[in-house]
Design an enzyme around this catalytic site. Structure first.
Site, PDB file in Angstrom:
ATOM      1  N   GLU A  95       0.835  -1.201   0.000  1.00  0.00           N
ATOM      2  CA  GLU A  95       0.000   0.000   0.000  1.00  0.00           C
ATOM      3  C   GLU A  95       0.868   1.249   0.000  1.00  0.00           C
ATOM      4  O   GLU A  95       1.902   1.284   0.643  1.00  0.00           O
ATOM      5  CB  GLU A  95      -0.887  -0.028   1.254  1.00  0.00           C
ATOM      6  CG  GLU A  95      -2.006   0.974   1.253  1.00  0.00           C
ATOM      7  CD  GLU A  95      -2.908   0.826   2.492  1.00  0.00           C
ATOM      8  OE1 GLU A  95      -3.407  -0.292   2.754  1.00  0.00           O
ATOM      9  OE2 GLU A  95      -3.099   1.826   3.188  1.00  0.00           O
TER      10      GLU A  95
ATOM     11  N   ASP B 220       0.201   5.328   0.581  1.00  0.00           N
ATOM     12  CA  ASP B 220      -0.891   6.180   1.082  1.00  0.00           C
ATOM     13  C   ASP B 220      -0.612   7.670   1.138  1.00  0.00           C
ATOM     14  O   ASP B 220       0.402   8.073   1.706  1.00  0.00           O
ATOM     15  CB  ASP B 220      -1.137   5.882   2.575  1.00  0.00           C
ATOM     16  CG  ASP B 220      -1.784   4.574   2.833  1.00  0.00           C
ATOM     17  OD1 ASP B 220      -2.524   4.115   1.990  1.00  0.00           O
ATOM     18  OD2 ASP B 220      -1.531   4.026   3.925  1.00  0.00           O
TER      19      ASP B 220
ATOM     20  N   GLU C  35      -2.843  10.537   3.129  1.00  0.00           N
ATOM     21  CA  GLU C  35      -4.031  10.755   3.967  1.00  0.00           C
ATOM     22  C   GLU C  35      -4.025  12.191   4.476  1.00  0.00           C
ATOM     23  O   GLU C  35      -3.041  12.628   5.078  1.00  0.00           O
ATOM     24  CB  GLU C  35      -4.036   9.809   5.167  1.00  0.00           C
ATOM     25  CG  GLU C  35      -4.353   8.381   4.791  1.00  0.00           C
ATOM     26  CD  GLU C  35      -4.490   7.476   6.018  1.00  0.00           C
ATOM     27  OE1 GLU C  35      -5.465   6.707   6.076  1.00  0.00           O
ATOM     28  OE2 GLU C  35      -3.630   7.549   6.913  1.00  0.00           O
TER      29      GLU C  35
ATOM     30  N   GLN D 105      -0.453  12.919   5.963  1.00  0.00           N
ATOM     31  CA  GLN D 105       0.252  11.724   6.436  1.00  0.00           C
ATOM     32  C   GLN D 105       0.494  10.790   5.260  1.00  0.00           C
ATOM     33  O   GLN D 105      -0.415  10.535   4.476  1.00  0.00           O
ATOM     34  CB  GLN D 105      -0.576  11.015   7.505  1.00  0.00           C
ATOM     35  CG  GLN D 105      -0.037   9.635   7.876  1.00  0.00           C
ATOM     36  CD  GLN D 105      -0.644   9.091   9.150  1.00  0.00           C
ATOM     37  OE1 GLN D 105      -0.519   9.643  10.233  1.00  0.00           O
ATOM     38  NE2 GLN D 105      -1.349   7.970   9.038  1.00  0.00           N
ATOM     39  N   THR D 106       1.719  10.293   5.142  1.00  0.00           N
ATOM     40  CA  THR D 106       2.011   9.281   4.113  1.00  0.00           C
ATOM     41  C   THR D 106       2.469   8.003   4.807  1.00  0.00           C
ATOM     42  O   THR D 106       2.964   8.044   5.934  1.00  0.00           O
ATOM     43  CB  THR D 106       3.113   9.756   3.143  1.00  0.00           C
ATOM     44  OG1 THR D 106       4.278  10.115   3.885  1.00  0.00           O
ATOM     45  CG2 THR D 106       2.641  10.939   2.319  1.00  0.00           C
TER      46      THR D 106
ATOM     47  N   ARG E 252       5.034   2.999   8.854  1.00  0.00           N
ATOM     48  CA  ARG E 252       6.072   3.858   8.279  1.00  0.00           C
ATOM     49  C   ARG E 252       5.508   5.271   8.040  1.00  0.00           C
ATOM     50  O   ARG E 252       5.726   5.877   7.003  1.00  0.00           O
ATOM     51  CB  ARG E 252       6.563   3.279   6.951  1.00  0.00           C
ATOM     52  CG  ARG E 252       7.217   1.915   7.070  1.00  0.00           C
ATOM     53  CD  ARG E 252       7.956   1.560   5.798  1.00  0.00           C
ATOM     54  NE  ARG E 252       8.636   0.280   5.901  1.00  0.00           N
ATOM     55  CZ  ARG E 252       8.170  -0.878   5.448  1.00  0.00           C
ATOM     56  NH1 ARG E 252       6.991  -0.915   4.834  1.00  0.00           N
ATOM     57  NH2 ARG E 252       8.857  -1.983   5.583  1.00  0.00           N
TER      58      ARG E 252
ATOM     59  N   ASP F 265     -12.310   9.444  15.720  1.00  0.00           N
ATOM     60  CA  ASP F 265     -11.754   8.668  16.822  1.00  0.00           C
ATOM     61  C   ASP F 265     -10.222   8.780  16.875  1.00  0.00           C
ATOM     62  O   ASP F 265      -9.615   8.499  17.888  1.00  0.00           O
ATOM     63  CB  ASP F 265     -12.187   7.195  16.728  1.00  0.00           C
ATOM     64  CG  ASP F 265     -11.908   6.590  15.367  1.00  0.00           C
ATOM     65  OD1 ASP F 265     -11.795   7.351  14.371  1.00  0.00           O
ATOM     66  OD2 ASP F 265     -11.782   5.352  15.283  1.00  0.00           O
ATOM     67  N   TRP F 266      -9.572   9.230  15.771  1.00  0.00           N
ATOM     68  CA  TRP F 266      -8.105   9.338  15.833  1.00  0.00           C
ATOM     69  C   TRP F 266      -7.502  10.515  15.067  1.00  0.00           C
ATOM     70  O   TRP F 266      -6.389  10.957  15.369  1.00  0.00           O
ATOM     71  CB  TRP F 266      -7.435   8.052  15.309  1.00  0.00           C
ATOM     72  CG  TRP F 266      -7.706   7.766  13.836  1.00  0.00           C
ATOM     73  CD1 TRP F 266      -8.757   7.053  13.341  1.00  0.00           C
ATOM     74  CD2 TRP F 266      -6.927   8.191  12.705  1.00  0.00           C
ATOM     75  NE1 TRP F 266      -8.691   7.019  11.966  1.00  0.00           N
ATOM     76  CE2 TRP F 266      -7.573   7.700  11.551  1.00  0.00           C
ATOM     77  CE3 TRP F 266      -5.739   8.941  12.555  1.00  0.00           C
ATOM     78  CZ2 TRP F 266      -7.096   7.926  10.270  1.00  0.00           C
ATOM     79  CZ3 TRP F 266      -5.257   9.162  11.274  1.00  0.00           C
ATOM     80  CH2 TRP F 266      -5.939   8.658  10.137  1.00  0.00           C
TER      81      TRP F 266
END
Ligand code: NAG
Length: 294
Positions: A107, A109, A111, A124-125, A135, A200-201
């Site tokens: 994956e 990512d 984000e 965020q990657t 990571r 939630d996060w």
């Protein structure tokens, strides 16, 4: 000389110039959503404009939504122009990522973690190889990503995975097979994108809750560019491996200017880098030796 000869010479000259200047990926070609993508869930929360050349994802308290590429790919260049949820986007996450479908999945990512009005988004990657992630890198952006469209792209070949924001490389994950680190190379991936509630996060570790009185939350997309080696989901290799533009020498590493830009992002905008988190990783993950060189 005939015009054909001139055309050939011009092509050679252009090729040499672009080679010397290094490795900006090819300019993406904007295509309508339906060329490369289909909705994945909550179809009625995706709105289409101009024949699908632009779309919006809507998140409300009932559901978010998402879409995915029709094809799966082994290597290539994937990009999307995105305008993130404006205003109070705290608790929302907009993601754009490549993922394989199996259990030991790979994956790549992007984000985007929303925030209260006037507070900065976090990008965020992450990279998963063989089912293992952990990571994360997090940065602030040098612009307001909810104000206008910006281009987010991934260049993925046998040598490296590069995350770009517009033309700026913000992260490089080198193939570190020689250091015993798995690299995504034999599991085709699809592109996915989604907008959902993660209060939630996501924002300040879950402290900030989504304000549903501001719904619907809307992220806009255009571009929809994919230039990859299309392969069946079970394929183990790309049939044209080594012969595509992204396989060539100038895409196997960043050039000097790109490294300087990466350094600039590193020094000015980094919030978190798993490579320097000694409380989480007392011994530095092996691939971080290359991350440090970056
Ligand atoms: C939101 O804003 C706060 C305060 O400026 C900041 O600490 C945080 O990193 C920002 N981003 C997210 C996703 O929480």
């Amino acid at each position: 000389m005939g015009s054909q000869t001139w055309a050939v010479l011009l092509c050679v000259a252009l090729f040499m110039v672009s080679g010397a200047m290094g490795a900006a990926p090819r300019r993406p070609v904007a295509v309508p959503f339906g060329r490369n993508y289909v909705p994945t869930w909550a179809f009625d929360h995706i709105k289409y404009y101009n024949g699908g050349s632009q779309i919006e994802l809507h998140l409300d308290k009932y559901t978010g939504t998402g879409f995915q590429s029709k094809g799966s790919y082994l290597f290539g260049h994937f990009s999307m122009d995105i305008k993130l949820v404006p205003g109070d986007s705290a608790g929302t996450v907009t993601a754009f990522y490549l993922s394989s479908q199996n259990s030991e999945h790979d994956e790549i990512d992007f984000e985007f973690l929303g925030n209260r009005s006037g507070q900065p988004y976090i990008l965020q990657t992450n990279v998963f190889t063989g089912g293992q992630g952990n990571r994360e890198q997090r940065i602030y952006l040098w612009f307001d990503p909810a104000k206008t469209f910006h281009r987010y792209s991934v260049l993925w070949n046998m040598y490296q995975i590069v995350f770009f924001v517009d033309d700026v490389p913000i992260r490089v994950f080198k193939n570190s097979k020689d250091l015993g680190v798995r690299f995504p190379f034999n599991q085709p991936m699809k592109m996915y994108s989604s907008l959902w509630n993660a209060d939630d996060w996501a924002t300040r570790g879950g402290l900030e809750k989504t304000d549903w009185s501001k719904a619907p939350f809307v992220a806009a997309y255009r571009g929809f560019h994919i230039d990859g080696c299309e392969a069946s989901v079970e394929a183990k290799f790309c049939a044209t491996q080594g012969r595509r533009w992204w396989d060539q020498k100038e895409f196997q590493d960043l050039d000097g200017l790109q490294y300087r830009r990466l350094q600039w992002v590193r020094q000015r905008f980094t919030i978190y880098n798993y490579c320097t988190d000694r409380s989480r990783f007392p011994t530095m993950p092996p691939e971080c030796r290359r991350d440090r060189d970056a």
